[in-house]
Motif scaffolding. Structure first.
Motif, PDB file in Angstrom:
ATOM      1  N   THR A  70      10.364 -11.228   8.918  1.00  0.00           N
ATOM      2  CA  THR A  70      10.467 -10.086   7.988  1.00  0.00           C
ATOM      3  C   THR A  70      10.799  -8.787   8.718  1.00  0.00           C
ATOM      4  O   THR A  70      11.717  -8.063   8.330  1.00  0.00           O
ATOM      5  CB  THR A  70       9.155  -9.938   7.191  1.00  0.00           C
ATOM      6  OG1 THR A  70       9.065 -11.030   6.287  1.00  0.00           O
ATOM      7  CG2 THR A  70       9.124  -8.630   6.400  1.00  0.00           C
TER       8      THR A  70
ATOM      9  N   GLY B 213      11.899 -10.724  -4.448  1.00  0.00           N
ATOM     10  CA  GLY B 213      12.809 -11.348  -3.493  1.00  0.00           C
ATOM     11  C   GLY B 213      12.481 -10.967  -2.070  1.00  0.00           C
ATOM     12  O   GLY B 213      11.664 -10.083  -1.808  1.00  0.00           O
TER      13      GLY B 213
ATOM     14  N   VAL C 113      10.794   2.715   7.797  1.00  0.00           N
ATOM     15  CA  VAL C 113       9.416   3.213   7.881  1.00  0.00           C
ATOM     16  C   VAL C 113       8.717   2.480   9.025  1.00  0.00           C
ATOM     17  O   VAL C 113       8.425   1.289   8.934  1.00  0.00           O
ATOM     18  CB  VAL C 113       8.675   2.998   6.547  1.00  0.00           C
ATOM     19  CG1 VAL C 113       7.242   3.528   6.642  1.00  0.00           C
ATOM     20  CG2 VAL C 113       9.428   3.684   5.412  1.00  0.00           C
TER      21      VAL C 113
ATOM     22  N   PHE D 183       0.825  -1.221   0.000  1.00  0.00           N
ATOM     23  CA  PHE D 183       0.000   0.000   0.000  1.00  0.00           C
ATOM     24  C   PHE D 183       0.861   1.273   0.000  1.00  0.00           C
ATOM     25  O   PHE D 183       0.835   2.067  -0.948  1.00  0.00           O
ATOM     26  CB  PHE D 183      -0.921  -0.070   1.230  1.00  0.00           C
ATOM     27  CG  PHE D 183      -1.614   1.182   1.628  1.00  0.00           C
ATOM     28  CD1 PHE D 183      -2.242   2.004   0.689  1.00  0.00           C
ATOM     29  CD2 PHE D 183      -1.676   1.552   2.981  1.00  0.00           C
ATOM     30  CE1 PHE D 183      -2.898   3.159   1.075  1.00  0.00           C
ATOM     31  CE2 PHE D 183      -2.339   2.706   3.372  1.00  0.00           C
ATOM     32  CZ  PHE D 183      -2.936   3.513   2.424  1.00  0.00           C
ATOM     33  N   ILE D 184       1.653   1.458   1.052  1.00  0.00           N
ATOM     34  CA  ILE D 184       2.374   2.737   1.167  1.00  0.00           C
ATOM     35  C   ILE D 184       3.556   2.779   0.197  1.00  0.00           C
ATOM     36  O   ILE D 184       3.813   3.793  -0.459  1.00  0.00           O
ATOM     37  CB  ILE D 184       2.841   2.973   2.625  1.00  0.00           C
ATOM     38  CG1 ILE D 184       1.652   2.860   3.573  1.00  0.00           C
ATOM     39  CG2 ILE D 184       3.494   4.351   2.753  1.00  0.00           C
ATOM     40  CD1 ILE D 184       2.013   2.938   5.045  1.00  0.00           C
ATOM     41  N   GLY D 185       4.273   1.631   0.080  1.00  0.00           N
ATOM     42  CA  GLY D 185       5.436   1.597  -0.815  1.00  0.00           C
ATOM     43  C   GLY D 185       5.067   1.936  -2.251  1.00  0.00           C
ATOM     44  O   GLY D 185       5.795   2.666  -2.937  1.00  0.00           O
TER      45      GLY D 185
ATOM     46  N   LYS E 180       8.761  -9.298  -1.955  1.00  0.00           N
ATOM     47  CA  LYS E 180       8.559 -10.749  -1.948  1.00  0.00           C
ATOM     48  C   LYS E 180       7.219 -11.149  -2.570  1.00  0.00           C
ATOM     49  O   LYS E 180       6.990 -12.311  -2.871  1.00  0.00           O
ATOM     50  CB  LYS E 180       8.600 -11.214  -0.481  1.00  0.00           C
ATOM     51  CG  LYS E 180       8.523 -12.693  -0.246  1.00  0.00           C
ATOM     52  CD  LYS E 180       8.591 -12.963   1.266  1.00  0.00           C
ATOM     53  CE  LYS E 180       8.310 -14.411   1.582  1.00  0.00           C
ATOM     54  NZ  LYS E 180       8.313 -14.645   3.046  1.00  0.00           N
TER      55      LYS E 180
ATOM     56  N   ALA F  99       9.159  -2.873   3.582  1.00  0.00           N
ATOM     57  CA  ALA F  99       8.751  -4.286   3.593  1.00  0.00           C
ATOM     58  C   ALA F  99       8.431  -4.725   5.015  1.00  0.00           C
ATOM     59  O   ALA F  99       9.245  -4.548   5.928  1.00  0.00           O
ATOM     60  CB  ALA F  99       9.862  -5.159   3.013  1.00  0.00           C
ATOM     61  N   ALA F 100       7.269  -5.285   5.186  1.00  0.00           N
ATOM     62  CA  ALA F 100       6.873  -5.748   6.519  1.00  0.00           C
ATOM     63  C   ALA F 100       5.642  -6.620   6.417  1.00  0.00           C
ATOM     64  O   ALA F 100       4.891  -6.558   5.445  1.00  0.00           O
ATOM     65  CB  ALA F 100       6.547  -4.547   7.414  1.00  0.00           C
TER      66      ALA F 100
ATOM     67  N   ASN G 166      -2.662   5.039   8.104  1.00  0.00           N
ATOM     68  CA  ASN G 166      -2.796   5.586   6.742  1.00  0.00           C
ATOM     69  C   ASN G 166      -4.107   5.146   6.111  1.00  0.00           C
ATOM     70  O   ASN G 166      -4.605   4.056   6.385  1.00  0.00           O
ATOM     71  CB  ASN G 166      -1.684   5.037   5.846  1.00  0.00           C
ATOM     72  CG  ASN G 166      -0.318   5.634   6.121  1.00  0.00           C
ATOM     73  OD1 ASN G 166       0.444   5.873   5.203  1.00  0.00           O
ATOM     74  ND2 ASN G 166       0.020   5.875   7.372  1.00  0.00           N
TER      75      ASN G 166
ATOM     76  N   LEU H  44      12.321  -3.976  -4.346  1.00  0.00           N
ATOM     77  CA  LEU H  44      12.520  -5.370  -3.925  1.00  0.00           C
ATOM     78  C   LEU H  44      11.315  -5.799  -3.095  1.00  0.00           C
ATOM     79  O   LEU H  44      11.075  -5.250  -2.012  1.00  0.00           O
ATOM     80  CB  LEU H  44      13.808  -5.477  -3.089  1.00  0.00           C
ATOM     81  CG  LEU H  44      14.067  -6.825  -2.409  1.00  0.00           C
ATOM     82  CD1 LEU H  44      14.256  -7.946  -3.428  1.00  0.00           C
ATOM     83  CD2 LEU H  44      15.289  -6.742  -1.492  1.00  0.00           C
TER      84      LEU H  44
HETATM   85  P1  NAD Z   1       1.519  -3.724   3.184  1.00  0.00           P
HETATM   86  O1  NAD Z   1       1.219  -4.930   3.992  1.00  0.00           O
HETATM   87  O2  NAD Z   1       0.459  -3.146   2.310  1.00  0.00           O
HETATM   88  O3  NAD Z   1       2.783  -4.001   2.244  1.00  0.00           O
HETATM   89  C1  NAD Z   1       3.918  -4.687   2.671  1.00  0.00           C
HETATM   90  C2  NAD Z   1       4.740  -5.038   1.454  1.00  0.00           C
HETATM   91  O4  NAD Z   1       5.943  -5.685   1.908  1.00  0.00           O
HETATM   92  C3  NAD Z   1       4.050  -6.015   0.485  1.00  0.00           C
HETATM   93  O5  NAD Z   1       4.231  -5.584  -0.844  1.00  0.00           O
HETATM   94  C4  NAD Z   1       4.775  -7.329   0.729  1.00  0.00           C
HETATM   95  O6  NAD Z   1       4.797  -8.182  -0.408  1.00  0.00           O
HETATM   96  C5  NAD Z   1       6.162  -6.845   1.108  1.00  0.00           C
HETATM   97  N1  NAD Z   1       6.908  -7.818   1.916  1.00  0.00           N
HETATM   98  C6  NAD Z   1       6.467  -8.479   3.019  1.00  0.00           C
HETATM   99  N2  NAD Z   1       7.424  -9.296   3.477  1.00  0.00           N
HETATM  100  C7  NAD Z   1       8.505  -9.128   2.670  1.00  0.00           C
HETATM  101  C8  NAD Z   1       9.804  -9.681   2.653  1.00  0.00           C
HETATM  102  N3  NAD Z   1      10.200 -10.582   3.565  1.00  0.00           N
HETATM  103  N4  NAD Z   1      10.662  -9.290   1.688  1.00  0.00           N
HETATM  104  C9  NAD Z   1      10.274  -8.382   0.750  1.00  0.00           C
HETATM  105  N5  NAD Z   1       9.048  -7.835   0.712  1.00  0.00           N
HETATM  106  C10 NAD Z   1       8.179  -8.208   1.667  1.00  0.00           C
HETATM  107  O7  NAD Z   1       2.045  -2.648   4.223  1.00  0.00           O
HETATM  108  P2  NAD Z   1       1.866  -1.063   4.241  1.00  0.00           P
HETATM  109  O8  NAD Z   1       0.592  -0.727   4.902  1.00  0.00           O
HETATM  110  O9  NAD Z   1       2.165  -0.535   2.896  1.00  0.00           O
HETATM  111  O10 NAD Z   1       3.033  -0.656   5.239  1.00  0.00           O
HETATM  112  C11 NAD Z   1       4.342  -0.380   4.764  1.00  0.00           C
HETATM  113  C12 NAD Z   1       5.232  -0.047   5.939  1.00  0.00           C
HETATM  114  O11 NAD Z   1       4.707   1.088   6.636  1.00  0.00           O
HETATM  115  C13 NAD Z   1       5.321  -1.170   6.968  1.00  0.00           C
HETATM  116  O12 NAD Z   1       6.643  -1.240   7.415  1.00  0.00           O
HETATM  117  C14 NAD Z   1       4.390  -0.726   8.089  1.00  0.00           C
HETATM  118  O13 NAD Z   1       4.820  -1.234   9.323  1.00  0.00           O
HETATM  119  C15 NAD Z   1       4.544   0.774   8.013  1.00  0.00           C
HETATM  120  N6  NAD Z   1       3.393   1.558   8.491  1.00  0.00           N
HETATM  121  C16 NAD Z   1       2.138   1.292   8.004  1.00  0.00           C
HETATM  122  C17 NAD Z   1       1.071   2.080   8.429  1.00  0.00           C
HETATM  123  C18 NAD Z   1      -0.328   1.862   7.888  1.00  0.00           C
HETATM  124  O14 NAD Z   1      -1.265   2.507   8.338  1.00  0.00           O
HETATM  125  N7  NAD Z   1      -0.527   1.004   6.883  1.00  0.00           N
HETATM  126  C19 NAD Z   1       1.285   3.114   9.348  1.00  0.00           C
HETATM  127  C20 NAD Z   1       2.578   3.349   9.810  1.00  0.00           C
HETATM  128  C21 NAD Z   1       3.621   2.569   9.360  1.00  0.00           C
END
Ligand code: NAD
Length: 337
Positions: free
Chosen positions: A101, A59, A124, A12-14, A35, A83-84, A181, A33
């Motif tokens: 992760t 990856g 992040v 989502f955020i990336g 997974k 990534a998380a 977010n 990068l």
């Molecule tokens: P998301 O779950 O939508 O996306 C996570 C991405 O990471 C996915 O594309 C997934 O395929 C990738 N991923 C997971 N494990 C992996 C690995 N081992 N290697 C490579 N890629 C991998 O998450 P998001 O909501 O976009 O959040 C992104 C970051 O922002 C996270 O670190 C989260 O902790 C942080 N964050 C999110 C929010 C929120 O409201 N969503 C708020 C503050 C911080």
């Protein structure tokens, strides 16, 4: 800041961050990068397939060989770790992937970035590492870390690793901590897209407990602009909080969504509360405002309306994502609602 490695860029955020970079900085070269876990979706960036400034690598950030060889092959100016495993409820069902992760992956990235003398590393992170607030007060960057869920504990552990690399090795890392977010491309397991998707189909909206938990909502593009400001103007070793100045109880946001969607409140269904559910998060982001010149640009009501429109205008995106793994998880969590 020409060559940037973004991890987790299909989430989502990336994906919103990559869109921002490629549209604002014509010279930029992004390697993404990812997974492609259940939450990673190549479709989120399909308009950039074939773009000269964008490369996708499938990856795992926990794979040291892959990460080191990627940093051997390109001289990156910065690494930004999105990534998380990101969903609290999933961390309660199984914390294993979160430890791998979120903690091990961060350690692998830190080691590789340090070895390759990367100039800037941005971790992040989330306001959830601070734990829960009572009815008053705000999280500042000085608030002690006190996570309450396996998700937030794994993010806090990663933050502490980053801090240790700054202090032990003088590694130029920055941590950003942001509130909840909302916006386009969010996986429909999270509150806002889940409730929009359910309401659209006249399905019930499962609200935890009495719905009195408070979250501070920020539009994803405001968050992405904050990460960009931290990357370009932030001081190594510093933590920057970002928030949306939009605190709301879960039940208030649920009723607002139903009103905007012109659906009845009878769709609300109160379900057993999440164990260890944090009562309230609220962010003081005055440091980012004064030191990075950043501020929230999206008014919450306007941003929410635009977000609803995006989900209503993109039913194929929602439907494709709501099959397979997402369905299994949804049924385990909420049954056949
Ligand atoms: P998301 O779950 O939508 O996306 C996570 C991405 O990471 C996915 O594309 C997934 O395929 C990738 N991923 C997971 N494990 C992996 C690995 N081992 N290697 C490579 N890629 C991998 O998450 P998001 O909501 O976009 O959040 C992104 C970051 O922002 C996270 O670190 C989260 O902790 C942080 N964050 C999110 C929010 C929120 O409201 N969503 C708020 C503050 C911080």
């Amino acid at each position: 800041m020409k060559r940037i490695l973004v991890t987790g860029g299909c989430g989502f955020i990336g994906s919103n961050f990559i869109r921002l970079q490629l549209s604002e900085y014509p010279e930029i070269e992004i390697t993404n990068l990812d997974k492609l876990t259940y939450a990673g979706n190549l479709e989120n960036l399909k308009e950039f397939e074939g773009h000269t400034g964008y490369q996708f690598v499938k990856g795992d950030i926990t794979d040291p060989e892959l990460v080191h060889s990627l940093l051997d092959s390109v001289s990156f100016d910065a690494v930004i770790n999105f990534a998380a495993e990101s969903h609290v409820d999933r961390s309660i069902l199984d914390s294993g992937p979160f430890i791998q992760t979120n903690i091990v992956g961060t350690q692998v990235l830190l080691d590789a970035a340090r070895k390759h003398d990367v100039n800037r590393y941005v971790q992040v992170s989330t306001d959830e590492v601070y734990g829960s607030l009572g009815p008053e007060g705000l999280f500042t960057e000085q608030t002690p870390i006190a996570p309450n869920s396996p998700y937030s504990a794994s993010k806090a552990a990663a933050d502490l690793l980053v801090r240790s690399y700054v202090n032990t090795f003088g590694f130029p890392a920055i941590i950003t901590r942001c509130s909840n977010n909302y916006g386009p491309y969010q996986f429909p397991e999270k509150l806002i897209p889940l409730f929009i998707s359910n309401a659209r189909e006249d399905k019930s909206l499962p609200v935890y407990g009495e719905g009195t938990n408070v979250r501070d909502w920020i539009h994803v593009m405001d968050h992405c602009r904050g990460i960009d400001a931290a990357l370009r103007k932030g001081e190594p070793g510093q933590v920057y909080n970002f928030g949306g100045h939009a605190e709301m109880q879960n039940i208030e946001i649920t009723k607002l969504l139903l009103k905007l969607l012109d659906k009845p409140e009878s769709l609300i269904e109160y379900v057993t509360d999440r164990p260890g559910h944090d009562l309230r998060y609220a962010i003081d982001c005055s440091k980012a405002e004064s030191e990075l010149g950043w501020k929230v640009e999206t008014d919450f009501q306007t941003g929410l309306k635009e977000t609803i429109d995006w989900y209503l205008d993109n039913p194929e995106w929602v439907n494709r994502i709501r099959t397979g793994k997402y369905r299994e998880y949804y049924e385990q969590q909420y049954g056949n609602r």
